[in-house]
Design an enzyme around this catalytic site. Structure first.
Site, mmCIF file in Angstrom:
data_model
loop_
_atom_site.group_PDB
_atom_site.id
_atom_site.type_symbol
_atom_site.label_atom_id
_atom_site.label_comp_id
_atom_site.label_asym_id
_atom_site.label_seq_id
_atom_site.Cartn_x
_atom_site.Cartn_y
_atom_site.Cartn_z
ATOM 1 N N SER A 49 -24.099 15.549 1.842
ATOM 2 C CA SER A 49 -23.838 13.950 1.918
ATOM 3 C C SER A 49 -24.438 13.579 3.303
ATOM 4 O O SER A 49 -24.540 14.323 4.271
ATOM 5 C CB SER A 49 -22.495 13.540 1.849
ATOM 6 O OG SER A 49 -21.688 14.086 2.859
ATOM 7 N N ASP A 84 -27.433 14.424 -0.918
ATOM 8 C CA ASP A 84 -26.441 13.705 -2.117
ATOM 9 C C ASP A 84 -26.359 12.359 -1.754
ATOM 10 O O ASP A 84 -25.833 12.033 -0.644
ATOM 11 C CB ASP A 84 -25.129 14.585 -1.986
ATOM 12 C CG ASP A 84 -24.209 14.219 -3.213
ATOM 13 O OD1 ASP A 84 -24.736 13.927 -3.965
ATOM 14 O OD2 ASP A 84 -23.064 14.460 -3.040
ATOM 15 N N ASP A 105 -29.843 7.169 -4.045
ATOM 16 C CA ASP A 105 -28.838 6.536 -4.634
ATOM 17 C C ASP A 105 -29.027 4.767 -4.315
ATOM 18 O O ASP A 105 -28.258 4.398 -3.329
ATOM 19 C CB ASP A 105 -27.463 6.840 -4.326
ATOM 20 C CG ASP A 105 -26.399 6.171 -4.868
ATOM 21 O OD1 ASP A 105 -26.742 5.286 -5.630
ATOM 22 O OD2 ASP A 105 -25.191 6.210 -4.736
ATOM 23 N N GLU A 135 -30.166 7.276 -9.211
ATOM 24 C CA GLU A 135 -28.959 6.977 -9.820
ATOM 25 C C GLU A 135 -28.732 5.628 -10.468
ATOM 26 O O GLU A 135 -29.174 4.628 -9.909
ATOM 27 C CB GLU A 135 -27.865 6.998 -8.993
ATOM 28 C CG GLU A 135 -26.249 6.793 -9.601
ATOM 29 C CD GLU A 135 -25.477 6.891 -8.635
ATOM 30 O OE1 GLU A 135 -25.244 8.046 -7.758
ATOM 31 O OE2 GLU A 135 -24.412 6.379 -8.657
ATOM 32 N N HIS A 177 -15.932 10.320 -8.426
ATOM 33 C CA HIS A 177 -15.644 11.497 -7.313
ATOM 34 C C HIS A 177 -14.210 11.550 -7.143
ATOM 35 O O HIS A 177 -13.383 10.769 -6.982
ATOM 36 C CB HIS A 177 -16.421 10.830 -5.929
ATOM 37 C CG HIS A 177 -17.838 10.894 -6.204
ATOM 38 N ND1 HIS A 177 -18.553 9.746 -5.850
ATOM 39 C CD2 HIS A 177 -18.809 12.018 -6.520
ATOM 40 C CE1 HIS A 177 -19.754 10.163 -6.284
ATOM 41 N NE2 HIS A 177 -19.852 11.264 -6.536
ATOM 42 N N GLY A 178 -13.946 13.020 -6.757
ATOM 43 C CA GLY A 178 -12.446 13.252 -6.394
ATOM 44 C C GLY A 178 -11.795 13.371 -7.432
ATOM 45 O O GLY A 178 -11.986 13.702 -8.580
ATOM 46 N N GLY A 209 -17.685 16.393 -10.608
ATOM 47 C CA GLY A 209 -17.641 17.471 -11.566
ATOM 48 C C GLY A 209 -15.936 18.123 -11.432
ATOM 49 O O GLY A 209 -15.564 18.565 -12.317
ATOM 50 N N ASN A 229 -22.378 18.169 -10.149
ATOM 51 C CA ASN A 229 -21.743 18.214 -8.908
ATOM 52 C C ASN A 229 -20.520 18.492 -8.678
ATOM 53 O O ASN A 229 -19.566 17.747 -9.480
ATOM 54 C CB ASN A 229 -22.297 16.828 -8.212
ATOM 55 C CG ASN A 229 -23.777 16.350 -8.331
ATOM 56 O OD1 ASN A 229 -24.641 17.190 -8.626
ATOM 57 N ND2 ASN A 229 -24.018 15.348 -7.759
ATOM 58 N N ASN A 231 -17.632 19.111 -5.442
ATOM 59 C CA ASN A 231 -17.676 19.080 -3.998
ATOM 60 C C ASN A 231 -15.972 19.158 -4.065
ATOM 61 O O ASN A 231 -15.514 20.008 -3.317
ATOM 62 C CB ASN A 231 -17.930 17.552 -3.421
ATOM 63 C CG ASN A 231 -17.659 17.299 -2.124
ATOM 64 O OD1 ASN A 231 -17.571 18.355 -1.223
ATOM 65 N ND2 ASN A 231 -17.784 16.229 -1.450
HETATM 66 P P1 13P Z 1 -16.458 15.665 -6.814
HETATM 67 O O1 13P Z 1 -15.992 15.795 -5.493
HETATM 68 O O2 13P Z 1 -15.464 14.776 -7.705
HETATM 69 O O3 13P Z 1 -16.503 17.030 -7.280
HETATM 70 O O4 13P Z 1 -18.008 15.153 -6.725
HETATM 71 C C1 13P Z 1 -18.950 15.858 -6.394
HETATM 72 C C2 13P Z 1 -20.176 15.130 -6.409
HETATM 73 O O5 13P Z 1 -20.427 14.207 -7.325
HETATM 74 C C3 13P Z 1 -21.238 14.841 -5.331
HETATM 75 O O6 13P Z 1 -22.232 13.922 -5.519
#
Ligand code: 13P
Length: 287
Positions: A49, A84, A105, A135, A177-178, A209, A229, A231
């Protein structure tokens, strides 16, 4: 050598599996993910990122570290170094720094502006053999201060962006995300199927993900998702293992304060979760 993500993702579409993008933060993260990919003979995408790039002192540092690590570790599986959620300016910086893949993005711009900027970046990237992800429909949750509402992308807009020649496309389908909230409705598979029917074999990307149940992941892959993805989940595994080490007082024993010892449990934990994801995504043995 770093490779663009185009070939590995086209192969994933025809083989009906997905390649994981795992975000990196430092040397330990990168080493853990590369080692796991090699041990499992899996292609891999390292996501960076803009915030993580800044943290590591800049994209040039990241690119030099990753390229050198691939060489020094004797990594032979395909590795893409991918920006990213890049801004327009960030995309150019990463192209210059030697990244092999870029996500632009432009989802927060009006669609006309997203199209114009994406079109320009497709041309610049392709001249250099770099893959480009675009995106449509912002991903919910918060990432590096960018807060998306978790919209579902309009399939017609996806088709418009796909026709610009992007290599793979992130289309919001209710993913965030998260961690997912308890009242999350789940992925919108109708929207995914509609988009897929319009964009054909273009690899689709599933962001956020972390925390998506395995059956939904499998269904998304069956509907054309070829890049997933992850993270937050690596961060949580790292945190839990590191917390345990400290809580058990291991840092107070002998040379337990040595960063190479202190960070080892977190390193091993990242390897565990990355392997688990590669198995779930079906990329093991596909290098
Ligand atoms: P998470 O942090 O929810 O796994 O998402 C990661 C992501 O989509 C990075 O672009």
């Amino acid at each position: 050598m770093l490779v663009s993500a185009t070939e590995m993702l086209n192969k994933a579409v025809s083989g009906k599996y997905a390649v994981g993008q795992f975000n990196i933060n430092n040397l330990e993260w990168t080493k853990a993910i590369l080692a796991t990919a090699q041990e499992n003979n899996s292609p891999v995408i390292l996501g960076v990122s803009e915030g993580a790039g800044k943290y590591m002192t800049g994209f040039k540092t990241v690119s030099a570290m990753v390229s050198a690590m691939v060489e020094e570790m004797g990594i032979t599986v395909p590795v893409a170094l991918h920006l990213d959620h890049g801004t327009y300016e960030g995309a150019y910086k990463c192209i210059e720094a030697g990244f092999s893949s870029i996500m632009f993005d432009g989802s927060h711009y009006p669609i006309e502006e997203n199209i114009a900027k994406t079109k320009e970046l497709v041309k610049v990237c392709h001249e250099k053999g770099i893959s480009l992800e675009a995106e449509v429909g912002s991903i919910g949750g918060e990432e590096d201060g960018i807060i998306g509402a978790g919209e579902v992308a309009d399939p017609k807009e996806c088709k418009m962006i796909a026709d610009l020649g992007v290599d793979f496309l992130a289309a919001g389908i209710g993913n965030i995300h998260g961690k997912y909230p308890a009242n999350w409705k789940g992925l919108d598979f109708d929207a995914l199927a509609n988009t897929k029917s319009l964009v054909g074999d273009l690899p689709l990307v599933l962001h956020g993900g972390t925390g998506i149940p395995a059956d939904m992941i499998r269904k998304a892959i069956s509907l054309g998702v070829a890049k997933i993805n992850v993270n937050t989940e690596c961060q949580l595994y790292f945190q839990e293992a590191t917390r345990k080490y400290i809580e058990e007082g291991k840092d107070l024993v002998g040379k337990g304060f040595d960063p190479r010892k202190l960070l080892a449990p977190g390193f091993e934990a990242i390897k565990v979760i990355v392997k688990e994801k590669m198995e779930l995504f079906g990329s093991v043995g596909k290098a």
